[in-house]
Design a protein around this motif. Structure first.
Motif, PDB file in Angstrom:
ATOM      1  N   ASP A  68       0.816  -1.211   0.000  1.00 16.27           N
ATOM      2  CA  ASP A  68       0.000   0.000   0.000  1.00 16.27           C
ATOM      3  C   ASP A  68       0.850   1.262   0.000  1.00 16.27           C
ATOM      4  O   ASP A  68       0.493   2.255  -0.617  1.00 16.27           O
ATOM      5  CB  ASP A  68      -0.936  -0.006   1.208  1.00 16.27           C
ATOM      6  CG  ASP A  68      -1.786  -1.263   1.252  1.00 16.27           C
ATOM      7  OD1 ASP A  68      -2.339  -1.645   0.201  1.00 16.27           O
ATOM      8  OD2 ASP A  68      -1.884  -1.872   2.326  1.00 16.27           O
ATOM      9  N   SER A  69       1.970   1.218   0.733  1.00 11.62           N
ATOM     10  CA  SER A  69       2.898   2.350   0.720  1.00 11.62           C
ATOM     11  C   SER A  69       4.269   1.860   1.149  1.00 11.62           C
ATOM     12  O   SER A  69       4.408   0.876   1.872  1.00 11.62           O
ATOM     13  CB  SER A  69       2.426   3.479   1.643  1.00 11.62           C
ATOM     14  OG  SER A  69       2.475   3.077   2.989  1.00 11.62           O
ATOM     15  N   MET A  70       5.274   2.581   0.665  1.00  6.97           N
ATOM     16  CA  MET A  70       6.654   2.284   1.015  1.00  6.97           C
ATOM     17  C   MET A  70       7.391   3.608   0.960  1.00  6.97           C
ATOM     18  O   MET A  70       7.275   4.349  -0.021  1.00  6.97           O
ATOM     19  CB  MET A  70       7.254   1.302   0.012  1.00  6.97           C
ATOM     20  CG  MET A  70       8.637   0.823   0.334  1.00  6.97           C
ATOM     21  SD  MET A  70       8.725  -0.495   1.561  1.00  6.97           S
ATOM     22  CE  MET A  70       7.683  -1.753   0.863  1.00  6.97           C
ATOM     23  N   ALA A  71       8.115   3.934   2.016  1.00 15.32           N
ATOM     24  CA  ALA A  71       8.867   5.184   2.030  1.00 15.32           C
ATOM     25  C   ALA A  71      10.268   4.918   2.542  1.00 15.32           C
ATOM     26  O   ALA A  71      10.449   4.246   3.566  1.00 15.32           O
ATOM     27  CB  ALA A  71       8.173   6.209   2.920  1.00 15.32           C
ATOM     28  N   PHE A  72      11.245   5.430   1.805  1.00 15.77           N
ATOM     29  CA  PHE A  72      12.647   5.355   2.220  1.00 15.77           C
ATOM     30  C   PHE A  72      13.021   6.723   2.754  1.00 15.77           C
ATOM     31  O   PHE A  72      12.965   7.719   2.041  1.00 15.77           O
ATOM     32  CB  PHE A  72      13.528   4.949   1.039  1.00 15.77           C
ATOM     33  CG  PHE A  72      13.160   3.597   0.484  1.00 15.77           C
ATOM     34  CD1 PHE A  72      13.614   2.436   1.096  1.00 15.77           C
ATOM     35  CD2 PHE A  72      12.349   3.489  -0.628  1.00 15.77           C
ATOM     36  CE1 PHE A  72      13.264   1.194   0.608  1.00 15.77           C
ATOM     37  CE2 PHE A  72      11.985   2.252  -1.127  1.00 15.77           C
ATOM     38  CZ  PHE A  72      12.453   1.092  -0.509  1.00 15.77           C
ATOM     39  N   LEU A  73      13.375   6.779   4.025  1.00 15.09           N
ATOM     40  CA  LEU A  73      13.559   8.053   4.710  1.00 15.09           C
ATOM     41  C   LEU A  73      15.007   8.478   4.858  1.00 15.09           C
ATOM     42  O   LEU A  73      15.293   9.660   5.000  1.00 15.09           O
ATOM     43  CB  LEU A  73      12.898   7.974   6.089  1.00 15.09           C
ATOM     44  CG  LEU A  73      11.446   7.481   6.081  1.00 15.09           C
ATOM     45  CD1 LEU A  73      10.952   7.234   7.491  1.00 15.09           C
ATOM     46  CD2 LEU A  73      10.558   8.457   5.329  1.00 15.09           C
ATOM     47  N   ALA A 104      17.770   1.929  11.700  1.00 16.27           N
ATOM     48  CA  ALA A 104      19.162   1.514  11.473  1.00 16.27           C
ATOM     49  C   ALA A 104      20.026   2.079  12.577  1.00 16.27           C
ATOM     50  O   ALA A 104      19.803   3.190  13.049  1.00 16.27           O
ATOM     51  CB  ALA A 104      19.657   2.015  10.115  1.00 16.27           C
ATOM     52  N   GLU A 105      20.998   1.299  12.984  1.00 16.86           N
ATOM     53  CA  GLU A 105      22.006   1.773  13.928  1.00 16.86           C
ATOM     54  C   GLU A 105      23.326   1.104  13.586  1.00 16.86           C
ATOM     55  O   GLU A 105      23.362   0.005  13.050  1.00 16.86           O
ATOM     56  CB  GLU A 105      21.604   1.483  15.370  1.00 16.86           C
ATOM     57  CG  GLU A 105      21.483   0.017  15.707  1.00 16.86           C
ATOM     58  CD  GLU A 105      21.031  -0.225  17.134  1.00 16.86           C
ATOM     59  OE1 GLU A 105      21.757   0.164  18.063  1.00 16.86           O
ATOM     60  OE2 GLU A 105      19.955  -0.807  17.299  1.00 16.86           O
ATOM     61  N   ARG A 106      24.393   1.797  13.868  1.00 23.70           N
ATOM     62  CA  ARG A 106      25.718   1.203  13.655  1.00 23.70           C
ATOM     63  C   ARG A 106      25.898   0.130  14.714  1.00 23.70           C
ATOM     64  O   ARG A 106      25.867   0.423  15.896  1.00 23.70           O
ATOM     65  CB  ARG A 106      26.813   2.261  13.768  1.00 23.70           C
ATOM     66  CG  ARG A 106      26.753   3.365  12.730  1.00 23.70           C
ATOM     67  CD  ARG A 106      26.826   2.879  11.323  1.00 23.70           C
ATOM     68  NE  ARG A 106      28.115   2.294  11.036  1.00 23.70           N
ATOM     69  CZ  ARG A 106      28.444   1.781   9.857  1.00 23.70           C
ATOM     70  NH1 ARG A 106      27.577   1.763   8.879  1.00 23.70           N
ATOM     71  NH2 ARG A 106      29.635   1.277   9.668  1.00 23.70           N
ATOM     72  N   TRP A 107      26.051  -1.102  14.316  1.00 26.15           N
ATOM     73  CA  TRP A 107      26.149  -2.187  15.289  1.00 26.15           C
ATOM     74  C   TRP A 107      27.532  -2.253  15.910  1.00 26.15           C
ATOM     75  O   TRP A 107      27.709  -2.834  16.971  1.00 26.15           O
ATOM     76  CB  TRP A 107      25.784  -3.525  14.660  1.00 26.15           C
ATOM     77  CG  TRP A 107      26.795  -4.040  13.673  1.00 26.15           C
ATOM     78  CD1 TRP A 107      26.917  -3.686  12.369  1.00 26.15           C
ATOM     79  CD2 TRP A 107      27.826  -4.978  13.931  1.00 26.15           C
ATOM     80  NE1 TRP A 107      27.951  -4.337  11.791  1.00 26.15           N
ATOM     81  CE2 TRP A 107      28.542  -5.152  12.733  1.00 26.15           C
ATOM     82  CE3 TRP A 107      28.234  -5.689  15.052  1.00 26.15           C
ATOM     83  CZ2 TRP A 107      29.623  -6.014  12.627  1.00 26.15           C
ATOM     84  CZ3 TRP A 107      29.308  -6.538  14.934  1.00 26.15           C
ATOM     85  CH2 TRP A 107      29.988  -6.695  13.729  1.00 26.15           C
ATOM     86  N   ASN A 108      28.501  -1.636  15.270  1.00 31.57           N
ATOM     87  CA  ASN A 108      29.863  -1.705  15.800  1.00 31.57           C
ATOM     88  C   ASN A 108      30.343  -0.382  16.393  1.00 31.57           C
ATOM     89  O   ASN A 108      31.521  -0.211  16.651  1.00 31.57           O
ATOM     90  CB  ASN A 108      30.822  -2.166  14.708  1.00 31.57           C
ATOM     91  CG  ASN A 108      30.813  -1.240  13.503  1.00 31.57           C
ATOM     92  OD1 ASN A 108      30.052  -0.290  13.455  1.00 31.57           O
ATOM     93  ND2 ASN A 108      31.654  -1.533  12.533  1.00 31.57           N
ATOM     94  N   THR A 114      18.226   5.525  13.813  1.00 34.31           N
ATOM     95  CA  THR A 114      17.584   6.371  12.819  1.00 34.31           C
ATOM     96  C   THR A 114      16.462   5.615  12.128  1.00 34.31           C
ATOM     97  O   THR A 114      16.668   4.477  11.689  1.00 34.31           O
ATOM     98  CB  THR A 114      18.615   6.817  11.752  1.00 34.31           C
ATOM     99  OG1 THR A 114      19.703   7.451  12.412  1.00 34.31           O
ATOM    100  CG2 THR A 114      18.000   7.758  10.742  1.00 34.31           C
ATOM    101  N   ARG A 115      15.300   6.233  12.027  1.00 34.03           N
ATOM    102  CA  ARG A 115      14.213   5.617  11.260  1.00 34.03           C
ATOM    103  C   ARG A 115      14.554   5.792   9.785  1.00 34.03           C
ATOM    104  O   ARG A 115      14.746   6.914   9.306  1.00 34.03           O
ATOM    105  CB  ARG A 115      12.877   6.273  11.598  1.00 34.03           C
ATOM    106  CG  ARG A 115      11.706   5.454  11.086  1.00 34.03           C
ATOM    107  CD  ARG A 115      10.431   5.920  11.682  1.00 34.03           C
ATOM    108  NE  ARG A 115      10.014   7.129  10.995  1.00 34.03           N
ATOM    109  CZ  ARG A 115       8.773   7.541  10.914  1.00 34.03           C
ATOM    110  NH1 ARG A 115       7.819   6.891  11.528  1.00 34.03           N
ATOM    111  NH2 ARG A 115       8.478   8.641  10.256  1.00 34.03           N
ATOM    112  N   VAL A 116      14.635   4.674   9.048  1.00 35.22           N
ATOM    113  CA  VAL A 116      15.096   4.724   7.666  1.00 35.22           C
ATOM    114  C   VAL A 116      14.031   4.354   6.641  1.00 35.22           C
ATOM    115  O   VAL A 116      14.183   4.663   5.458  1.00 35.22           O
ATOM    116  CB  VAL A 116      16.350   3.842   7.458  1.00 35.22           C
ATOM    117  CG1 VAL A 116      17.521   4.380   8.272  1.00 35.22           C
ATOM    118  CG2 VAL A 116      16.076   2.391   7.792  1.00 35.22           C
TER     119      VAL A 116
END
Length: 147
Positions: A68-73, A104-108, A114-116
């Motif tokens: 229905d919707s997809m957004a890349f932020l 997303a977050e830097r795992w290392n 951040t909401r992506v």
């Protein structure tokens, strides 16, 4: 003579009963020519999380009927820990709408989450013959201060 098959409708379920969280560390194999993660890789994670939530609610197989919707932020990079959280927004007679939020977050390294991406997908529960089948109703969420 008309088919008189009676199908029992499962008992209503709360949103919390079908919530799903999936996480995956992005690798160099997931990147495009710009050094960021392919949108299709993110879309697959969204579809996987939404499908798991729909199947959990339906108590059986459910297939994607529509995106229905997809957004890349924001861009995602190799080394990011991507987390997709899915929950039902609506349940109809045989279909379900699922909302997914991806962070997303830097795992290392320490850093902000951040909401992506976000997605909203519709699934249909199916029986053994791939025909639509009834799903439980979705109970209204309890107010936070009701506890």
């Amino acid at each position: 003579m008309a088919d008189q098959t009676v199908v029992a409708v499962p008992a209503a379920k709360p949103v919390q009963a079908s919530q799903v969280t999936l996480a995956h560390i992005m690798s160099e194999h997931d990147t495009n020519l710009y050094g960021t993660i392919h949108g299709g890789v993110v879309m697959k994670l969204i579809d996987d999380a939404a499908g798991a939530a729909a199947a959990r609610h339906a108590e059986g197989p459910a297939v994607t009927a529509a995106v229905d919707s997809m957004a890349f932020l924001a861009p995602v990079r190799a080394g990011d820990l991507l987390t997709a959280h899915a929950e039902l927004e609506r349940a109809g007679r045989t279909s379900m709408t699922v909302h997914v939020t991806v962070t997303a977050e830097r795992w290392n390294a320490a850093g902000p989450v951040t909401r992506v991406a976000t997605g909203r997908l519709t699934f249909v529960a199916i029986d053994a013959e791939s025909r639509p089948r009834p799903v439980p109703a979705l109970l209204a969420a309890e107010p936070a201060d009701a506890a």
